[in-house]
Design a protein around this motif. Structure first.
Motif, short mmCIF file in Angstrom:
data_model
loop_
_atom_site.label_atom_id
_atom_site.label_comp_id
_atom_site.label_asym_id
_atom_site.label_seq_id
_atom_site.Cartn_x
_atom_site.Cartn_y
_atom_site.Cartn_z
N ARG A 14 0.83 -1.21 0.00
CA ARG A 14 0.00 0.00 0.00
C ARG A 14 0.86 1.26 0.00
O ARG A 14 1.56 1.53 0.96
CB ARG A 14 -0.90 0.01 1.24
CG ARG A 14 -1.93 -1.08 1.15
CD ARG A 14 -3.22 -0.69 1.83
NE ARG A 14 -3.85 -1.93 2.27
CZ ARG A 14 -4.37 -2.11 3.47
NH1 ARG A 14 -4.35 -1.13 4.35
NH2 ARG A 14 -4.91 -3.26 3.79
N ASN A 15 0.78 1.95 -1.12
CA ASN A 15 1.39 3.28 -1.25
C ASN A 15 2.83 3.32 -0.74
O ASN A 15 3.21 4.21 0.03
CB ASN A 15 0.52 4.30 -0.50
CG ASN A 15 0.90 5.72 -0.87
OD1 ASN A 15 1.35 5.97 -1.99
ND2 ASN A 15 0.74 6.64 0.07
N ARG A 17 6.68 3.96 -0.67
CA ARG A 17 7.66 4.89 -1.24
C ARG A 17 9.03 4.61 -0.66
O ARG A 17 9.14 4.24 0.51
CB ARG A 17 7.31 6.34 -0.85
CG ARG A 17 6.19 6.91 -1.62
CD ARG A 17 5.73 8.25 -1.03
NE ARG A 17 4.36 8.44 -1.40
CZ ARG A 17 3.98 8.88 -2.60
NH1 ARG A 17 4.87 9.21 -3.50
NH2 ARG A 17 2.70 8.99 -2.89
N ASP A 31 7.83 5.05 -5.97
CA ASP A 31 7.01 6.25 -5.86
C ASP A 31 5.53 5.93 -5.67
O ASP A 31 4.72 6.12 -6.58
CB ASP A 31 7.22 7.09 -7.14
CG ASP A 31 6.50 8.42 -7.06
OD1 ASP A 31 6.27 8.90 -5.96
OD2 ASP A 31 6.16 8.96 -8.14
N GLY A 32 5.19 5.41 -4.52
CA GLY A 32 3.78 5.19 -4.25
C GLY A 32 3.24 3.98 -5.00
O GLY A 32 2.35 4.10 -5.83
N VAL A 33 3.79 2.81 -4.69
CA VAL A 33 3.35 1.59 -5.37
C VAL A 33 2.26 0.90 -4.57
O VAL A 33 2.38 0.71 -3.35
CB VAL A 33 4.54 0.62 -5.61
CG1 VAL A 33 4.03 -0.78 -5.96
CG2 VAL A 33 5.45 1.15 -6.70
N ASP A 34 1.19 0.57 -5.26
CA ASP A 34 0.10 -0.23 -4.71
C ASP A 34 0.02 -1.51 -5.53
O ASP A 34 -0.08 -1.44 -6.75
CB ASP A 34 -1.25 0.49 -4.87
CG ASP A 34 -1.48 1.52 -3.80
OD1 ASP A 34 -1.66 1.11 -2.64
OD2 ASP A 34 -1.45 2.72 -4.13
N ASP A 68 7.52 5.35 3.42
CA ASP A 68 6.11 5.68 3.55
C ASP A 68 5.32 4.47 3.08
O ASP A 68 5.82 3.70 2.26
CB ASP A 68 5.81 6.88 2.62
CG ASP A 68 4.72 7.75 3.20
OD1 ASP A 68 4.04 7.29 4.14
OD2 ASP A 68 4.55 8.87 2.69
N GLY A 69 4.10 4.32 3.55
CA GLY A 69 3.29 3.18 3.13
C GLY A 69 3.67 1.93 3.89
O GLY A 69 4.52 1.97 4.80
N ARG A 219 6.34 3.35 -10.47
CA ARG A 219 4.98 3.08 -10.01
C ARG A 219 4.41 2.01 -10.93
O ARG A 219 4.99 1.72 -11.96
CB ARG A 219 4.06 4.29 -10.10
CG ARG A 219 4.68 5.63 -10.29
CD ARG A 219 3.63 6.73 -10.49
NE ARG A 219 3.27 7.37 -9.25
CZ ARG A 219 2.10 7.28 -8.65
NH1 ARG A 219 1.14 6.53 -9.17
NH2 ARG A 219 1.85 7.91 -7.53
#
Ligand SMILES: Nc1ncnc2c1ncn2[C@@H]1O[C@H](COP(=O)(O)OP(=O)(O)OP(=O)(O)O)[C@@H](O)[C@H]1O
Ligand SMILES: [Mg+2]
Length: 254
Positions: A14-15, A17, A31-34, A68-69, A219
């Motif tokens: 989840r999101n 980084r 960069d914000g991988v889901d 992050d995430g 991403r």
């Protein structure tokens, strides 16, 4: 094998980084991988060189911490590696000073098996290394070494198999053979698989889903289902159409 729609993903990213900081600059890599992988699903990650694939896999397997995430395995936040998942790294992890059998037995250390030799030899034979149990890695061919890597991961019966370009540097024929063997093994011993590859055909041969990653900072750029039953015919018009679509996402006209 495709079990999408299950209530809870096996792997849930989840999101996430990640940036690598040096003295002066920060290099954003992920960069914000889901992404979600269902239990028993085979997902291939494909993306340009240096985009952050290995970094992403290390984050998922717990060898790196996200800035992050979060990463959840079976709904529980993953903060460090666990024996639930085994990573076959891009460089390989076979010990050159141990025989094939000893390498396989090494993975069983700490497990309460009575017949470690028997189990090691069983997995050596599963990947086609029967008769080479007492060989050292330098006595094996490149393809045999890749098989030994695979056996070393399988021997501990991991729930999740993380593979970072496991079959690159193999010639086309050997690559095809080892992929067919992997499919045979996966049909018997169910694993959830996350595999990095730069080979679109390999991804179509093996995966239930293909995620195309963008250039760094990476991403998820596109997602492709691979709805073909096994054994797959890579020459079929549908497979070729998919190949062209994936390549197009990668910026290559085919
Ligand atoms: N530990 C690290 N410290 C600093 N920078 C790093 C570190 N690991 C990776 N990088 C940088 O992050 C970027 C992505 O690296 P990564 O190994 O994840 O790419 P990749 O997509 O796996 O590439 P390839 O396809 O060539 O294997 C690169 O620019 C690399 O230099
Ligand atoms: Mg890599």
């Amino acid at each position: 094998m495709h079990t999408n729609g299950s209530a809870r993903a096996k792997i849930d990213v989840r999101n996430v980084r990640k940036a690598f900081a040096s003295e002066k600059v920060s290099l954003p890599v992920v960069d914000g991988v889901d992404l979600q992988v269902a239990d028993g699903e085979f997902v291939a990650l494909i993306g340009p060189s240096g985009c952050g694939k290995t970094t992403l896999m290390n984050l998922i397997a717990g060898f790196l911490q996200p800035d992050d995430g979060a990463v959840f395995i079976d709904g529980i936040e993953r903060r460090k590696p666990s024996s639930q998942g085994i990573l076959i790294s891009q460089q390989g992890s076979i010990f050159p000073w141990l025989t094939v059998q000893e390498n396989l037995m090494f993975g069983l250390n700490g497990h309460a098996h009575t017949d470690k030799t028997g189990i090691a030899d069983h997995y050596a034979s599963i990947v086609g290394l029967k008769g080479f149990e007492t060989s050292y890695p330098h006595q094996l061919s490149g393809g045999m070494l890749k098989r030994a890597e695979l056996a070393r991961a399988l021997v501990v019966k991991p729930e999740i198999l993380y593979m970072d370009e496991p079959f690159s540097a193999l010639d086309a024929l050997m690559g095809l053979r080892i992929r067919n063997e992997l499919l045979r093994i996966l049909a018997e011993e169910r694993h959830t698989v996350l595999m990095i590859t730069h080979d679109v055909e390999e991804a179509i041969h093996l995966a239930d889903r293909i995620l195309v990653l963008s250039p760094r900072p990476t991403r998820v750029q596109a997602v492709f289902d691979v709805p073909f039953a096994h054994p797959r015919r890579l020459t079929s018009p549908e497979a070729q159409e998919l190949r062209v679509a994936v390549l197009r996402q990668l910026g290559v006209d085919a």
